[in-house]
Design a protein around this motif. Structure first.
Motif, PDB file in Angstrom:
ATOM      1  N   LEU A 137      42.504  16.768 123.502  1.00  0.00           N
ATOM      2  CA  LEU A 137      41.591  17.909 123.531  1.00  0.00           C
ATOM      3  C   LEU A 137      41.702  18.622 122.187  1.00  0.00           C
ATOM      4  CD1 LEU A 137      42.170  19.365 127.106  1.00  0.00           C
ATOM      5  CD2 LEU A 137      40.209  18.070 126.289  1.00  0.00           C
ATOM      6  N   VAL A 138      40.585  18.727 121.492  1.00  0.00           N
ATOM      7  CA  VAL A 138      40.552  19.319 120.157  1.00  0.00           C
ATOM      8  C   VAL A 138      39.793  20.635 120.237  1.00  0.00           C
ATOM      9  CG1 VAL A 138      39.819  18.986 117.767  1.00  0.00           C
ATOM     10  CG2 VAL A 138      40.602  17.031 119.111  1.00  0.00           C
ATOM     11  N   LEU A 139      40.325  21.642 119.593  1.00  0.00           N
ATOM     12  CA  LEU A 139      39.695  22.957 119.614  1.00  0.00           C
ATOM     13  C   LEU A 139      38.360  22.935 118.880  1.00  0.00           C
ATOM     14  CD1 LEU A 139      42.788  25.190 118.800  1.00  0.00           C
ATOM     15  CD2 LEU A 139      41.503  25.222 120.942  1.00  0.00           C
ATOM     16  N   THR A 140      37.374  23.579 119.481  1.00  0.00           N
ATOM     17  CA  THR A 140      36.123  23.839 118.785  1.00  0.00           C
ATOM     18  C   THR A 140      36.327  25.018 117.830  1.00  0.00           C
ATOM     19  OG1 THR A 140      35.392  25.400 120.475  1.00  0.00           O
ATOM     20  CG2 THR A 140      34.829  23.066 120.813  1.00  0.00           C
ATOM     21  N   GLU A 141      35.282  25.357 117.090  1.00  0.00           N
ATOM     22  CA  GLU A 141      35.399  26.528 116.220  1.00  0.00           C
ATOM     23  C   GLU A 141      35.687  27.772 117.042  1.00  0.00           C
ATOM     24  OE1 GLU A 141      32.858  29.081 112.895  1.00  0.00           O
ATOM     25  OE2 GLU A 141      32.004  27.264 113.780  1.00  0.00           O
ATOM     26  N   ALA A 142      34.975  27.925 118.180  1.00  0.00           N
ATOM     27  CA  ALA A 142      35.245  29.070 119.055  1.00  0.00           C
ATOM     28  C   ALA A 142      36.665  29.003 119.600  1.00  0.00           C
ATOM     29  CB  ALA A 142      34.238  29.097 120.205  1.00  0.00           C
ATOM     30  N   GLY A 143      37.161  27.795 119.869  1.00  0.00           N
ATOM     31  CA  GLY A 143      38.521  27.639 120.363  1.00  0.00           C
ATOM     32  C   GLY A 143      39.559  28.056 119.345  1.00  0.00           C
ATOM     33  N   ARG A 144      39.318  27.727 118.065  1.00  0.00           N
ATOM     34  CA  ARG A 144      40.270  28.136 117.022  1.00  0.00           C
ATOM     35  C   ARG A 144      40.312  29.655 116.892  1.00  0.00           C
ATOM     36  NH1 ARG A 144      37.853  23.687 114.435  1.00  0.00           N
ATOM     37  NH2 ARG A 144      36.599  25.058 113.087  1.00  0.00           N
ATOM     38  N   ILE A 145      39.148  30.283 116.992  1.00  0.00           N
ATOM     39  CA  ILE A 145      39.110  31.747 116.932  1.00  0.00           C
ATOM     40  C   ILE A 145      39.845  32.340 118.133  1.00  0.00           C
ATOM     41  CG2 ILE A 145      37.584  33.762 117.049  1.00  0.00           C
ATOM     42  CD1 ILE A 145      35.508  32.076 115.515  1.00  0.00           C
ATOM     43  N   ALA A 146      39.586  31.777 119.315  1.00  0.00           N
ATOM     44  CA  ALA A 146      40.232  32.280 120.530  1.00  0.00           C
ATOM     45  C   ALA A 146      41.744  32.111 120.463  1.00  0.00           C
ATOM     46  CB  ALA A 146      39.661  31.568 121.754  1.00  0.00           C
ATOM     47  N   LEU A 147      42.200  30.982 119.914  1.00  0.00           N
ATOM     48  CA  LEU A 147      43.644  30.739 119.851  1.00  0.00           C
ATOM     49  C   LEU A 147      44.326  31.735 118.913  1.00  0.00           C
ATOM     50  CD1 LEU A 147      46.098  29.064 120.605  1.00  0.00           C
ATOM     51  CD2 LEU A 147      45.560  27.526 118.701  1.00  0.00           C
ATOM     52  N   ALA A 148      43.694  32.049 117.782  1.00  0.00           N
ATOM     53  CA  ALA A 148      44.279  33.021 116.863  1.00  0.00           C
ATOM     54  C   ALA A 148      44.484  34.362 117.555  1.00  0.00           C
ATOM     55  CB  ALA A 148      43.380  33.181 115.630  1.00  0.00           C
ATOM     56  N   HIS A 149      43.481  34.795 118.338  1.00  0.00           N
ATOM     57  CA  HIS A 149      43.609  36.066 119.060  1.00  0.00           C
ATOM     58  C   HIS A 149      44.616  35.954 120.204  1.00  0.00           C
ATOM     59  CE1 HIS A 149      40.437  38.468 117.131  1.00  0.00           C
ATOM     60  NE2 HIS A 149      39.804  37.321 116.961  1.00  0.00           N
ATOM     61  N   ALA A 150      44.612  34.824 120.902  1.00  0.00           N
ATOM     62  CA  ALA A 150      45.539  34.648 122.018  1.00  0.00           C
ATOM     63  C   ALA A 150      46.984  34.644 121.540  1.00  0.00           C
ATOM     64  CB  ALA A 150      45.220  33.345 122.768  1.00  0.00           C
ATOM     65  N   ASP A 151      47.247  34.058 120.364  1.00  0.00           N
ATOM     66  CA  ASP A 151      48.605  34.064 119.817  1.00  0.00           C
ATOM     67  C   ASP A 151      49.059  35.482 119.494  1.00  0.00           C
ATOM     68  OD1 ASP A 151      49.026  31.352 120.010  1.00  0.00           O
ATOM     69  OD2 ASP A 151      48.412  30.914 117.953  1.00  0.00           O
ATOM     70  N   VAL A 152      48.158  36.285 118.938  1.00  0.00           N
ATOM     71  CA  VAL A 152      48.495  37.673 118.623  1.00  0.00           C
ATOM     72  C   VAL A 152      48.786  38.448 119.903  1.00  0.00           C
ATOM     73  CG1 VAL A 152      47.592  39.849 117.700  1.00  0.00           C
ATOM     74  CG2 VAL A 152      47.234  37.720 116.453  1.00  0.00           C
ATOM     75  N   ILE A 153      47.949  38.246 120.936  1.00  0.00           N
ATOM     76  CA  ILE A 153      48.140  38.947 122.206  1.00  0.00           C
ATOM     77  C   ILE A 153      49.476  38.549 122.836  1.00  0.00           C
ATOM     78  CG2 ILE A 153      47.269  39.149 124.580  1.00  0.00           C
ATOM     79  CD1 ILE A 153      44.439  38.866 123.360  1.00  0.00           C
ATOM     80  N   SER A 154      49.793  37.258 122.789  1.00  0.00           N
ATOM     81  CA  SER A 154      51.052  36.788 123.358  1.00  0.00           C
ATOM     82  C   SER A 154      52.246  37.383 122.614  1.00  0.00           C
ATOM     83  CB  SER A 154      51.108  35.259 123.300  1.00  0.00           C
ATOM     84  OG  SER A 154      52.356  34.787 123.767  1.00  0.00           O
ATOM     85  N   ALA A 155      52.180  37.416 121.268  1.00  0.00           N
ATOM     86  CA  ALA A 155      53.278  37.986 120.486  1.00  0.00           C
ATOM     87  C   ALA A 155      53.443  39.473 120.779  1.00  0.00           C
ATOM     88  CB  ALA A 155      53.022  37.762 118.994  1.00  0.00           C
ATOM     89  N   ALA A 156      52.314  40.175 120.943  1.00  0.00           N
ATOM     90  CA  ALA A 156      52.390  41.604 121.249  1.00  0.00           C
ATOM     91  C   ALA A 156      53.029  41.836 122.615  1.00  0.00           C
ATOM     92  CB  ALA A 156      50.994  42.220 121.198  1.00  0.00           C
ATOM     93  N   ALA A 157      52.701  40.957 123.588  1.00  0.00           N
ATOM     94  CA  ALA A 157      53.289  41.094 124.916  1.00  0.00           C
ATOM     95  C   ALA A 157      54.797  40.860 124.878  1.00  0.00           C
ATOM     96  CB  ALA A 157      52.623  40.108 125.882  1.00  0.00           C
ATOM     97  N   GLU A 158      55.223  39.844 124.113  1.00  0.00           N
ATOM     98  CA  GLU A 158      56.656  39.578 123.990  1.00  0.00           C
ATOM     99  C   GLU A 158      57.371  40.737 123.305  1.00  0.00           C
ATOM    100  OE1 GLU A 158      56.969  35.902 121.965  1.00  0.00           O
ATOM    101  OE2 GLU A 158      56.125  34.708 123.600  1.00  0.00           O
TER     102      GLU A 158
END
Length: 306
Positions: free
Chosen positions: A58-79
């Motif tokens: 499964l390869v990220l689409t352009e929207a997927g790459r954008i979503a992952l960048a935000h999801a990583d930030v959200i996850s780091a903030a939660a930790e």
């Protein structure tokens, strides 16, 4: 419209980082069909496909790459939230420090000494290139980055630069290379030299000094790592242009000698942070011990490439 579901983002991150639905499902202890449904729910909420299938991957689409960048930030903030506020507001005891791989180890030790050896403190040290360290700082994976070169100005992400120290720079070498009386210009012209690389601010200052003295150089090595410059000086490869703090132990033992200070040359050391509502209290303590008060400088600039 319903808000984003944090669990959907967690499931999406797992699949994105694994690149495989079945492996991610096993890691999450979910059935692949259930995980697939969670991903579809997130895609419906965002209005974009996040993955495209290429064979079994499964390869990220352009929207997927954008979503992952935000999801990583959200996850780091939660930790970070959990680490900061766990145990009913008990002060955080983990200090996460990044340092430029080429930075003086003696300087790092001097800065960290107030936090070392304390039973209530764990220090996590990470070294690397400037770009990766600043990215980790922005995602709150690090509390501070120690560097001799501050971030460039003009970035989308804001950094706060604390000037910790300004060390003099000297001509340093083994006693045999410094025998006899000579002027600074004579030593620089006659001896093989171990110099910082041309990209460094210290090298730019040294070149200005060379032009003022009107001399030609014999360069033995150009090095971007202070620790390696220290080793080459110990081996007698040449005279090194270094802050004395880098070779503090060798100067104390007499293995190396400081010929003289280089006029007009200093090596600044910085701590780089990002504004945070809940800054690490250990960091405030270390900055205070280093004499840092209100004299901080916000920086905005593109991440350097290395």
């Amino acid at each position: 419209m319903p808000d984003l579901n944090y669990h959907h983002l967690r499931y999406f991150r797992a699949v994105a980082h694994e690149g495989n639905l079945t492996r991610a499902a096993g890691r999450l202890n979910l059935a692949p069909s259930a995980l697939s449904a969670q991903i579809r729910a997130l895609e419906d909420r965002l209005g974009h496909a996040l993955f495209e299938r290429r064979g079994r991957q499964l390869v990220l689409t352009e929207a997927g790459r954008i979503a992952l960048a935000h999801a990583d930030v959200i996850s780091a903030a939660a930790e970070d939230l959990l680490a900061t506020l766990r145990d009913t507001g008990r002060a955080q005891t983990i200090l996460r420090v990044g340092s430029l791989a080429t930075l003086s180890r003696n300087f790092q030790l001097t800065f960290l000494r107030p936090a070392l050896g304390r039973p209530d403190v764990e220090v996590v040290l990470r070294s690397g290139g400037m770009a990766e360290l600043l990215r980790a700082l922005e995602t709150l994976d690090l509390d501070v980055v120690l560097t001799s070169e501050p971030p460039a100005t003009g970035s989308a992400g804001g950094f706060v630069v604390h000037r910790l120290a300004e060390e003099p720079v000297s001509l340093i070498g083994r006693p045999a290379l410094l025998a006899g009386r000579a002027t600074l210009a004579e030593r620089l012209a006659a001896a093989p030299l171990i110099l910082p690389t041309p990209e460094s601010g210290l090298r730019a200052g040294f070149e200005a000094l060379r032009e003022r003295l009107g001399i030609r150089l014999q360069i033995a090595a150009e090095v971007d790592d202070m620790a390696m410059m220290r080793l080459l000086a110990r081996e007698g490869v040449g005279l090194a242009v270094l802050p004395p703090i880098v070779v503090r132990d060798e100067l104390a033992s007499g293995e190396l000698l400081e010929a003289e200070r280089l006029p007009g040359l200093v090596q600044p050391f910085h701590a780089v942070t990002v504004p945070r509502r809940f800054p690490n209290p250990l960091l405030r303590e270390l900055l205070g011990a280093a004499g840092v008060g209100a004299a901080t400088q916000p920086r905005r600039g593109p991440l350097p490439s290395g």
